[in-house]
Design an enzyme around this catalytic site. Structure first.
Site, PDB file in Angstrom:
ATOM      1  N   ALA A  13       0.930  -1.243   0.069  1.00  0.00           N
ATOM      2  CA  ALA A  13       0.133  -0.029  -0.006  1.00  0.00           C
ATOM      3  C   ALA A  13       0.898   1.248  -0.021  1.00  0.00           C
ATOM      4  O   ALA A  13       1.971   1.356   0.381  1.00  0.00           O
ATOM      5  CB  ALA A  13      -0.908  -0.106   1.282  1.00  0.00           C
ATOM      6  N   ASP A  14       0.267   2.512  -0.316  1.00  0.00           N
ATOM      7  CA  ASP A  14       0.981   3.673  -0.683  1.00  0.00           C
ATOM      8  C   ASP A  14       1.614   3.990   1.025  1.00  0.00           C
ATOM      9  O   ASP A  14       2.719   4.542   0.895  1.00  0.00           O
ATOM     10  CB  ASP A  14       0.284   4.717  -1.063  1.00  0.00           C
ATOM     11  CG  ASP A  14       0.824   5.902  -1.092  1.00  0.00           C
ATOM     12  OD1 ASP A  14       1.731   6.169  -1.947  1.00  0.00           O
ATOM     13  OD2 ASP A  14       0.286   6.962  -0.309  1.00  0.00           O
ATOM     14  N   ALA A  16       2.558   2.229   3.262  1.00  0.00           N
ATOM     15  CA  ALA A  16       3.433   1.422   3.650  1.00  0.00           C
ATOM     16  C   ALA A  16       5.143   1.658   2.803  1.00  0.00           C
ATOM     17  O   ALA A  16       5.727   1.825   3.519  1.00  0.00           O
ATOM     18  CB  ALA A  16       3.134  -0.197   3.205  1.00  0.00           C
ATOM     19  N   ARG A  38       0.218 -10.214  -3.363  1.00  0.00           N
ATOM     20  CA  ARG A  38      -0.129 -11.099  -4.293  1.00  0.00           C
ATOM     21  C   ARG A  38       0.512 -11.169  -5.803  1.00  0.00           C
ATOM     22  O   ARG A  38       0.411 -11.930  -6.343  1.00  0.00           O
ATOM     23  CB  ARG A  38      -1.957 -10.959  -4.480  1.00  0.00           C
ATOM     24  CG  ARG A  38      -2.654 -11.390  -3.268  1.00  0.00           C
ATOM     25  CD  ARG A  38      -3.775 -10.967  -3.188  1.00  0.00           C
ATOM     26  NE  ARG A  38      -4.013  -9.614  -3.185  1.00  0.00           N
ATOM     27  CZ  ARG A  38      -5.197  -8.733  -3.580  1.00  0.00           C
ATOM     28  NH1 ARG A  38      -6.551  -9.569  -3.185  1.00  0.00           N
ATOM     29  NH2 ARG A  38      -5.460  -7.355  -3.461  1.00  0.00           N
ATOM     30  N   LYS A  97      -5.021   1.893  10.511  1.00  0.00           N
ATOM     31  CA  LYS A  97      -6.281   2.191  11.133  1.00  0.00           C
ATOM     32  C   LYS A  97      -7.499   2.368  10.055  1.00  0.00           C
ATOM     33  O   LYS A  97      -7.102   2.587   8.903  1.00  0.00           O
ATOM     34  CB  LYS A  97      -6.245   3.598  12.069  1.00  0.00           C
ATOM     35  CG  LYS A  97      -5.729   4.777  11.227  1.00  0.00           C
ATOM     36  CD  LYS A  97      -6.526   5.366  10.267  1.00  0.00           C
ATOM     37  CE  LYS A  97      -5.779   6.386   9.411  1.00  0.00           C
ATOM     38  NZ  LYS A  97      -6.717   6.765   8.115  1.00  0.00           N
ATOM     39  N   THR A 255      -1.105  14.982  10.765  1.00  0.00           N
ATOM     40  CA  THR A 255       0.064  14.335  10.031  1.00  0.00           C
ATOM     41  C   THR A 255       1.191  15.385   9.729  1.00  0.00           C
ATOM     42  O   THR A 255       1.421  15.722   8.722  1.00  0.00           O
ATOM     43  CB  THR A 255      -0.664  14.102   8.687  1.00  0.00           C
ATOM     44  OG1 THR A 255      -1.094  15.044   8.040  1.00  0.00           O
ATOM     45  CG2 THR A 255      -1.728  12.708   8.793  1.00  0.00           C
TER      46      THR A 255
END
Length: 319
Positions: A13-14, A16, A38, A97, A255
């Site tokens: 994922a982005d 990550a 995958r 989350k 953030t």
């Protein structure tokens, strides 16, 4: 457990690739062991970039004996089955989350982690930034008098049309993605006795999930929390604590980049004071908190569980 914690990642994922894997690599207490996807090509690209081994398939990574912990950045609807699979495999878990999409699943997984002596931590990073503890101290010292209300907003500009956060099947929607931040902030400052008074979720542009919303919460003694959130807005990330003698304001609250000089605005009748703190990396602080939880074989559950219940109450309150 001695030596660095060896961690594997379920998915590319982005968040990550952009934030968490660099933080894992920079931590002296973690060793990035593997990245699973995958798609073997994606796993290979991520593994080459971050100096670890690629794994095809999430289940294959969970079978790895040299992986002690996993990070789960999958879409929200996939969290519960893969977090459970990781705990069943004896792995400590840091999950994006929301931890799950309903409070019952959240409680079940927290119970499972506790039973197995494993850390299960939800990746809500802003609570680990020292600025918010400094705000708590100001309130406790009576710098704004008696607290009367809390207000928080978090909103982001429109996403790409095929973004998974617009997918109901994958657990998307503004409440879980961005509404969680102001709600968790209210919980952070006002405590667990908060209840939802009313809520409204808004769906625009033919989307199958809500794209914005607002909620009013209150404590038993009448301190109110006014929360606004959305993902088709001009950017906003801020909160305010309003007391009988003044206000505390925090901008870029949820953030902030690691090099940002954090500022707390203290507004009283005699003027405004800007309290400047040292920059802090909340991503690194979150990774350090997870490592501590791994070594302890547990993690605080109360905030995660209450947050899940309140998110559910907001959704039900808007029905």
């Amino acid at each position: 457990m001695s030596g660095p914690v060896r961690i594997g990642v379920l998915g590319c994922a982005d968040i990550a690739l952009r934030r968490m894997l660099p933080a894992f690599g920079a931590s002296p207490d973690l060793e990035l062991a593997a990245v699973a996807s995958r798609d073997p090509a994606r796993a290979g690209q991520a593994a080459e970039r971050f100096g670890c081994r690629p794994v095809q398939g999430y289940a294959e990574l969970l079978r790895a004996d040299d992986v002690q912990a996993v990070y789960v950045p999958l879409p929200a609807a996939l969290h519960a089955p893969w977090v459970e699979a990781a705990l069943d495999a004896g792995k400590h878990v840091l999950a994006e989350k929301p931890l799950t999409t309903d409070p019952e699943s959240t409680e079940r997984l927290l119970d499972l982690a506790a039973k197995r002596g494993l850390a299960l931590m939800e990746n809500v990073m802003f609570v680990h930034h020292p600025r918010h503890e400094a705000v708590r101290r100001l309130v406790a010292e009576g710098r704004i008098g008696e607290l009367r209300s809390f207000r928080a907003e978090f909103a982001i500009p429109p996403l790409a049309g095929d973004d998974i956060r617009y997918s109901a099947e994958l657990g998307g929607g503004a409440l879980a993605d961005v509404g969680l931040y102001p709600l968790r902030a209210a919980l952070h400052f006002l405590g667990h006795e908060l209840d939802v008074v009313g809520a409204r979720l808004v769906r625009r542009g033919g989307r199958e999930v809500e794209t914005a919303g607002a909620a009013l919460l209150a404590t038993p003694d009448g301190v109110t929390a006014h929360l606004t959130f959305g993902m088709e807005h001009a950017y906003a990330s801020r909160y305010e604590l309003w007391g009988s003698e003044g206000r505390i304001t925090v901008d870029r609250a949820f953030t902030p980049p690691a090099d940002l000089v954090p500022v707390i605005g203290l507004h009283r009748g005699d003027g405004t004071q800007e309290i400047r703190l040292e920059p802090a990396d909340q991503v690194a602080a979150t990774v350090a908190a997870f490592v501590d939880a791994v070594h302890e074989g547990s993690a605080p559950r109360a905030d995660t569980l209450r947050q899940a219940a309140l998110l559910d109450d907001v959704r039900r309150g808007s029905a």
